[in-house]
Design a protein around this motif. Structure first.
Motif, mmCIF file in Angstrom:
data_model
loop_
_atom_site.group_PDB
_atom_site.id
_atom_site.type_symbol
_atom_site.label_atom_id
_atom_site.label_comp_id
_atom_site.label_asym_id
_atom_site.label_seq_id
_atom_site.Cartn_x
_atom_site.Cartn_y
_atom_site.Cartn_z
ATOM 1 N N SER A 226 0.923 -1.290 0.219
ATOM 2 C CA SER A 226 -0.225 0.171 0.000
ATOM 3 C C SER A 226 0.735 1.029 -0.388
ATOM 4 O O SER A 226 0.327 2.043 0.399
ATOM 5 C CB SER A 226 -1.134 -0.063 1.337
ATOM 6 O OG SER A 226 0.129 -0.120 2.709
ATOM 7 N N HIS A 227 1.885 0.962 -0.319
ATOM 8 C CA HIS A 227 3.020 2.451 0.346
ATOM 9 C C HIS A 227 3.026 3.871 1.582
ATOM 10 O O HIS A 227 2.561 4.725 0.909
ATOM 11 C CB HIS A 227 2.709 3.031 -1.512
ATOM 12 C CG HIS A 227 3.874 3.894 -2.291
ATOM 13 N ND1 HIS A 227 3.592 5.070 -1.172
ATOM 14 C CD2 HIS A 227 4.344 3.776 -3.133
ATOM 15 C CE1 HIS A 227 5.028 5.586 -1.925
ATOM 16 N NE2 HIS A 227 5.311 5.199 -2.612
ATOM 17 N N PRO A 228 3.287 2.752 2.116
ATOM 18 C CA PRO A 228 3.239 3.506 3.251
ATOM 19 C C PRO A 228 4.515 4.042 3.289
ATOM 20 O O PRO A 228 5.548 3.460 3.748
ATOM 21 C CB PRO A 228 2.790 2.323 4.284
ATOM 22 C CG PRO A 228 3.856 0.997 4.006
ATOM 23 C CD PRO A 228 3.369 0.863 2.392
ATOM 24 N N ILE A 229 4.442 4.853 3.941
ATOM 25 C CA ILE A 229 6.266 5.228 4.923
ATOM 26 C C ILE A 229 6.601 4.011 6.631
ATOM 27 O O ILE A 229 5.865 4.383 7.391
ATOM 28 C CB ILE A 229 6.434 6.250 5.469
ATOM 29 C CG1 ILE A 229 5.385 7.510 4.273
ATOM 30 C CG2 ILE A 229 6.800 7.319 6.090
ATOM 31 C CD1 ILE A 229 6.714 7.756 3.488
ATOM 32 N N LEU A 230 7.174 2.692 5.989
ATOM 33 C CA LEU A 230 7.309 2.135 6.705
ATOM 34 C C LEU A 230 8.000 2.295 7.936
ATOM 35 O O LEU A 230 7.681 1.790 9.028
ATOM 36 C CB LEU A 230 9.089 1.339 6.077
ATOM 37 C CG LEU A 230 8.312 0.846 4.447
ATOM 38 C CD1 LEU A 230 9.939 0.035 4.199
ATOM 39 C CD2 LEU A 230 7.111 -0.166 5.084
ATOM 40 N N THR A 231 8.437 3.906 8.669
ATOM 41 C CA THR A 231 8.581 3.419 9.997
ATOM 42 C C THR A 231 7.583 4.854 10.346
ATOM 43 O O THR A 231 7.434 4.933 11.686
ATOM 44 C CB THR A 231 9.537 5.744 9.706
ATOM 45 O OG1 THR A 231 9.640 6.657 9.203
ATOM 46 C CG2 THR A 231 10.942 5.049 9.637
ATOM 47 N N ARG A 232 6.202 4.541 9.717
ATOM 48 C CA ARG A 232 5.175 5.000 10.685
ATOM 49 C C ARG A 232 3.894 4.097 10.922
ATOM 50 O O ARG A 232 2.941 4.346 11.251
ATOM 51 C CB ARG A 232 4.195 6.093 9.115
ATOM 52 C CG ARG A 232 5.464 7.821 9.585
ATOM 53 C CD ARG A 232 6.000 8.727 10.322
ATOM 54 N NE ARG A 232 6.200 9.712 10.042
ATOM 55 C CZ ARG A 232 6.263 11.339 10.522
ATOM 56 N NH1 ARG A 232 4.244 11.120 10.901
ATOM 57 N NH2 ARG A 232 6.501 11.884 9.961
ATOM 58 N N ILE A 233 4.430 2.944 10.622
ATOM 59 C CA ILE A 233 3.605 2.023 10.565
ATOM 60 C C ILE A 233 4.055 1.347 11.544
ATOM 61 O O ILE A 233 5.855 1.024 11.979
ATOM 62 C CB ILE A 233 3.205 1.310 9.173
ATOM 63 C CG1 ILE A 233 4.444 0.887 9.173
ATOM 64 C CG2 ILE A 233 2.022 1.839 8.090
ATOM 65 C CD1 ILE A 233 3.670 -0.074 7.348
ATOM 66 N N ASP A 234 3.660 0.323 12.342
ATOM 67 C CA ASP A 234 4.614 -0.856 13.425
ATOM 68 C C ASP A 234 5.182 -2.168 12.686
ATOM 69 O O ASP A 234 4.907 -2.412 11.183
ATOM 70 C CB ASP A 234 3.676 -1.855 14.672
ATOM 71 C CG ASP A 234 2.161 -2.134 13.993
ATOM 72 O OD1 ASP A 234 2.569 -3.193 12.926
ATOM 73 O OD2 ASP A 234 1.076 -2.356 14.205
ATOM 74 N N ASP A 235 6.368 -2.514 13.122
ATOM 75 C CA ASP A 235 6.655 -4.074 12.678
ATOM 76 C C ASP A 235 6.438 -5.087 12.076
ATOM 77 O O ASP A 235 6.637 -5.339 10.755
ATOM 78 C CB ASP A 235 7.977 -4.308 13.444
ATOM 79 C CG ASP A 235 9.208 -3.401 14.255
ATOM 80 O OD1 ASP A 235 9.290 -2.183 13.650
ATOM 81 O OD2 ASP A 235 10.021 -3.922 14.413
ATOM 82 N N GLU A 236 5.043 -5.446 12.838
ATOM 83 C CA GLU A 236 3.975 -5.850 12.223
ATOM 84 C C GLU A 236 3.849 -5.841 10.460
ATOM 85 O O GLU A 236 3.586 -6.452 9.581
ATOM 86 C CB GLU A 236 3.240 -6.465 13.632
ATOM 87 C CG GLU A 236 2.618 -7.556 12.554
ATOM 88 C CD GLU A 236 1.288 -8.066 13.678
ATOM 89 O OE1 GLU A 236 0.030 -9.356 13.268
ATOM 90 O OE2 GLU A 236 1.550 -7.525 14.671
ATOM 91 N N ALA A 237 3.380 -4.329 10.889
ATOM 92 C CA ALA A 237 3.153 -4.429 9.725
ATOM 93 C C ALA A 237 3.473 -4.139 8.260
ATOM 94 O O ALA A 237 3.242 -4.160 6.907
ATOM 95 C CB ALA A 237 2.168 -2.620 9.686
#
Length: 330
Positions: A226-237
């Motif tokens: 889904s093209h998230p900013i990886l640092t803005r979501i938790d590790d599992e996501a």
């Protein structure tokens, strides 16, 4: 489409000679990885950073005439082994826009050049637009003189002129880039209701198009679900975004997917060492940032620089690549 106009023979020869001299002086192989997103069929004032078809064609022609364009996977292996040729370049595209198949592929085939497309898989089955494209279309279509988004914590934006609309689209895109996916959805839903129009467009690759690309000289790489900013979501996501994206692409292509590009791509801001490790654990062999400049053998294979020359003329475009190959980052 106008006929491709080659550089004068002496100019192309000088560019090649300069690239060869830079490689000898550097004493090591360097690789420029050129990055694109959308290719436009005609210029768009709201997307002035994206090349139109004619611009892309002369850029690809110049790369074919003056540089050694390699498949990205092959280039990375040669980089690690110290066997890169001088003037080494690879071509990449992010996100998975349909224009890669419809507009870029015929030009790449005309010049017999390989490329890599890093695909975000969450939009390909239902052909839903990415959040940034929904913002763009809303700004393009809204009749309002002002967009008031104070209740979403996003402020107010003027829409009086074409320049206002360009600035509004850029500002909203930049602000929303670092929102959580559910917050982006709230905004795009609001814009949808304000326009009273369907802002979805057929912009993204279909599975059939991805398979077609994979059967040519185009390698498919991962770019999350889904093209998230990886640092803005938790590790599992974040792990799900990386692993599931790879699984989906391999199911579509029937081929191993070994290369990954981090969304937005700034180390320490958009991704960090946790995500570097996740990419390696997922089975990727290399991963790419958006740092400016060329890659060297000293670079971490999971933090390889990759960027796009922004120059509007052929000579300045070539000069930018030569500067990067010389180790400069401007």
């Amino acid at each position: 489409m106008t006929r491709y106009r080659k550089l004068p023979r002496v100019t192309a020869k000088l560019i090649r000679a300069a690239g060869d001299a830079i490689a000898r002086r550097a004493g090591e192989g360097r690789l420029c990885i050129v990055n694109y997103h959308r290719i436009l069929d005609r210029p768009d004032p709201l997307l002035d950073s994206e090349p139109d078809l004619e611009t892309f064609r002369w850029q690809v022609g110049l790369l074919a005439d003056c540089f050694n364009v390699l498949p990205l996977g092959e280039a990375v292996r040669a980089l690690a082994a110290g066997t890169l040729p001088p003037r080494a370049v690879a071509i990449t595209f992010d996100d998975g826009y349909r224009s890669t198949h419809d507009l870029a592929l015929p030009i790449l085939q005309e010049f017999a050049l390989p490329a890599t497309v890093f695909v975000t898989t969450g939009h390909i089955e239902n052909d839903s637009s990415m959040w940034n494209d929904i913002i763009l279309e809303a700004v393009r279509r809204l009749p309002h003189s002002v967009i008031d988004l104070h209740d979403l914590g996003l402020g107010e934006y003027p829409m009086h002129s074409a320049e206002d609309r360009k600035n509004t689209a850029d500002a909203l895109t930049e602000k929303c880039k670092y929102l959580a996916p559910e917050e982006r959805q709230v905004l795009t839903n609001r814009l949808q209701s304000m326009t009273r129009d369907d802002l979805q467009q057929e912009l993204m690759l279909t599975p059939a198009m991805i398979r077609t690309l994979a059967q040519t000289q185009v390698e498919i790489g991962g770019h999350t679900v889904s093209h998230p900013i990886l640092t803005r979501i938790d590790d599992e996501a974040a792990r799900y975004e990386i692993v599931e994206n790879k699984r989906q692409l391999e199911a579509i292509t029937g081929q191993p997917v070994t290369l990954f590009a981090y969304p937005n791509g700034k180390y320490g801001i958009d991704f960090d060492q946790r995500h570097v490790q996740m990419a390696g654990q997922a089975g990727y062999q290399a991963a790419f940032t958006t740092a400016i400049g060329s890659a060297t053998r000293r670079d971490d294979l999971f933090k390889i620089p990759r960027s796009r020359p922004w120059d509007a003329s052929r000579l300045m475009f070539a000069a930018r690549l030569l500067k990067w190959l010389a180790g400069r980052t401007e």
